[in-house]
Design a protein around this motif. Structure first.
Motif, PDB file in Angstrom:
ATOM      1  N   HIS A  94       0.910  -1.296   0.045  1.00 61.87           N
ATOM      2  CA  HIS A  94      -0.104  -0.041   0.005  1.00 61.87           C
ATOM      3  C   HIS A  94       0.933   1.259  -0.026  1.00 61.87           C
ATOM      4  O   HIS A  94       0.569   2.190  -0.479  1.00 61.87           O
ATOM      5  CB  HIS A  94      -0.990   0.029   1.188  1.00 61.87           C
ATOM      6  N   PHE A 186      -7.202  -6.133   4.165  1.00 65.35           N
ATOM      7  CA  PHE A 186      -8.456  -5.588   3.431  1.00 65.35           C
ATOM      8  C   PHE A 186      -8.371  -4.073   2.869  1.00 65.35           C
ATOM      9  O   PHE A 186      -8.621  -3.538   1.870  1.00 65.35           O
ATOM     10  CB  PHE A 186      -9.628  -5.961   4.041  1.00 65.35           C
ATOM     11  N   THR A 187      -8.149  -3.282   4.079  1.00 69.21           N
ATOM     12  CA  THR A 187      -8.044  -1.739   3.869  1.00 69.21           C
ATOM     13  C   THR A 187      -6.971  -1.404   2.949  1.00 69.21           C
ATOM     14  O   THR A 187      -6.973  -0.602   2.202  1.00 69.21           O
ATOM     15  CB  THR A 187      -7.829  -1.144   5.192  1.00 69.21           C
ATOM     16  N   TYR A 189      -5.381  -3.234   0.467  1.00 68.89           N
ATOM     17  CA  TYR A 189      -5.622  -3.586  -1.097  1.00 68.89           C
ATOM     18  C   TYR A 189      -6.756  -2.685  -1.487  1.00 68.89           C
ATOM     19  O   TYR A 189      -6.987  -2.464  -2.772  1.00 68.89           O
ATOM     20  CB  TYR A 189      -6.029  -5.232  -0.889  1.00 68.89           C
ATOM     21  N   LEU A 190      -7.830  -2.283  -0.658  1.00 69.28           N
ATOM     22  CA  LEU A 190      -8.736  -1.459  -1.135  1.00 69.28           C
ATOM     23  C   LEU A 190      -8.222   0.003  -1.729  1.00 69.28           C
ATOM     24  O   LEU A 190      -8.541   0.393  -2.628  1.00 69.28           O
ATOM     25  CB  LEU A 190      -9.745  -1.159  -0.069  1.00 69.28           C
ATOM     26  N   LEU A 191      -7.347   0.500  -0.742  1.00 69.61           N
ATOM     27  CA  LEU A 191      -6.709   1.925  -0.992  1.00 69.61           C
ATOM     28  C   LEU A 191      -5.930   1.580  -2.348  1.00 69.61           C
ATOM     29  O   LEU A 191      -5.549   2.597  -3.180  1.00 69.61           O
ATOM     30  CB  LEU A 191      -6.061   2.413  -0.086  1.00 69.61           C
ATOM     31  N   PHE A 193      -6.377  -0.519  -4.662  1.00 68.77           N
ATOM     32  CA  PHE A 193      -7.057  -0.584  -5.907  1.00 68.77           C
ATOM     33  C   PHE A 193      -7.690   0.665  -6.438  1.00 68.77           C
ATOM     34  O   PHE A 193      -7.884   1.100  -7.746  1.00 68.77           O
ATOM     35  CB  PHE A 193      -8.334  -1.779  -5.912  1.00 68.77           C
ATOM     36  N   ILE A 194      -8.277   1.462  -5.275  1.00 69.93           N
ATOM     37  CA  ILE A 194      -8.380   2.970  -5.709  1.00 69.93           C
ATOM     38  C   ILE A 194      -7.449   3.837  -6.337  1.00 69.93           C
ATOM     39  O   ILE A 194      -7.726   4.426  -7.307  1.00 69.93           O
ATOM     40  CB  ILE A 194      -8.886   3.628  -4.154  1.00 69.93           C
ATOM     41  N   CYS A 212      -1.404  -7.379  -7.436  1.00 70.21           N
ATOM     42  CA  CYS A 212      -2.070  -7.479  -6.431  1.00 70.21           C
ATOM     43  C   CYS A 212      -3.121  -8.411  -6.338  1.00 70.21           C
ATOM     44  O   CYS A 212      -3.395  -9.011  -5.255  1.00 70.21           O
ATOM     45  CB  CYS A 212      -2.714  -6.176  -6.174  1.00 70.21           C
ATOM     46  N   SER A 220      -6.628 -14.354   0.515  1.00 73.45           N
ATOM     47  CA  SER A 220      -8.159 -14.759   0.788  1.00 73.45           C
ATOM     48  C   SER A 220      -8.457 -16.265   0.992  1.00 73.45           C
ATOM     49  O   SER A 220      -9.245 -16.568   1.658  1.00 73.45           O
ATOM     50  CB  SER A 220      -9.016 -14.387  -0.589  1.00 73.45           C
TER      51      SER A 220
END
Length: 280
Positions: A94, A186-187, A189-191, A193-194, A212, A220
């Motif tokens: 990240h 989770f947080t 990888y979410l950032l 992908f954004i 990623c 997962s």
């Protein structure tokens, strides 16, 4: 089949550790975590698979009381350590993707060493608590463990006393050792992908997405199987399905991790080619 899987795990994980130690270009903080992750994968796979292989070869399916406690202890320490190491890697990815200019100052070797040390110490303490609570009551229902290794879930079935205290303890420790790292991953990888969606370069977007996606798939499977195994009511546990789920995170995932986290990495592949050229 188990012998092939274990040998692949052995060569893959120890090969990654040796390669990182040998190539000075890989002496960075991220690869320090990767080498620890490979050692952890090799460790808990050995704690389970070697005993399974010995049982197949000799037909002896007996494990001593102390051997059972030892196997459960090392498995618990190393598996929970992996969850924190995966969280550290996700946070590093990240930082590299979202804040590349701050990466060298944020993810220093001191911080990584501190994170790894805290992970090992905390997991050692939590596993000691679980082992003490699991093996302090008496087992009176049977001496047969309906599983291929000593795990907390099949052992609880053999308790004479009330298991709710132990189940509550495992759940509380699991919130810290499983759900907290999972939330960090989770947080992160979410950032990521954004950030990827904001990349205008198609080539850069595809490269970041591919890296990623492979890491997220492995993560997962690891967390999904653990949550399915340990965070459902005891009344819903089925012996056959639990065994199949356990095979994934004890035997299959340690074999796949060198491929997912190592050989898909360009710098690791370059180091491997250099090592091959030096040998031949």
């Amino acid at each position: 089949m188990f012998t092939f899987i274990y040998l692949t795990t052995l060569v893959g994980n120890l090969g990654i550790v040796t390669l990182i130690f040998w190539d000075s270009c890989l002496h960075t903080t991220l690869y320090f975590v990767l080498s620890n992750l490979s050692l952890v994968n090799f460790g808990y796979s050995s704690a389970v698979t070697l005993k399974v292989m010995a049982g197949f070869l000799t037909g002896d399916k007996v494990i001593s009381y102390s051997g059972c406690a030892t196997q459960l202890f090392f498995f618990g320490v190393l598996v929970t350590t992996e969850s924190f190491l995966l969280a550290s890697m996700a946070y590093a990815h990240h930082t590299a993707a979202c804040k590349p200019l701050h990466y060298t100052t944020t993810m220093t070797s001191t911080i990584y060493t501190y994170l790894a040390s805290v992970a090992y110490i905390c997991d050692f303490l939590t596993s000691s608590i679980v082992i003490g609570n699991t093996f302090s009551p008496s087992f009176c229902k049977s001496n047969i463990i309906h599983h291929f290794f000593c795990d907390i879930t099949p052992l609880l079935i053999l308790f004479c006393s009330d298991i709710h205290i132990t189940e509550s303890l495992v759940f509380i420790i699991g919130l810290f050792a499983v759900f907290f790292p999972f939330l960090v991953i989770f947080t992160s990888y979410l950032l990521i992908f954004i950030t990827i969606l904001k990349i205008h370069s198609t080539e850069g977007c595809q490269k970041s997405s591919s890296t990623c996606a492979s890491h997220l798939t492995a993560v997962s499977i690891f967390f999904g199987t653990i949550i399915l195994m340990y965070f459902q009511p005891s009344s819903r546990h089925l012996i056959d399905s639990d065994t199949i789920v356990s095979v994934f995170y004890t035997i299959v995932i340690p074999m796949l991790n060198p491929l997912v986290h190592g050989l898909r990495n360009k710098e690791v592949k370059n180091a491997l080619m250099k090592a091959y050229d030096c040998l031949y």
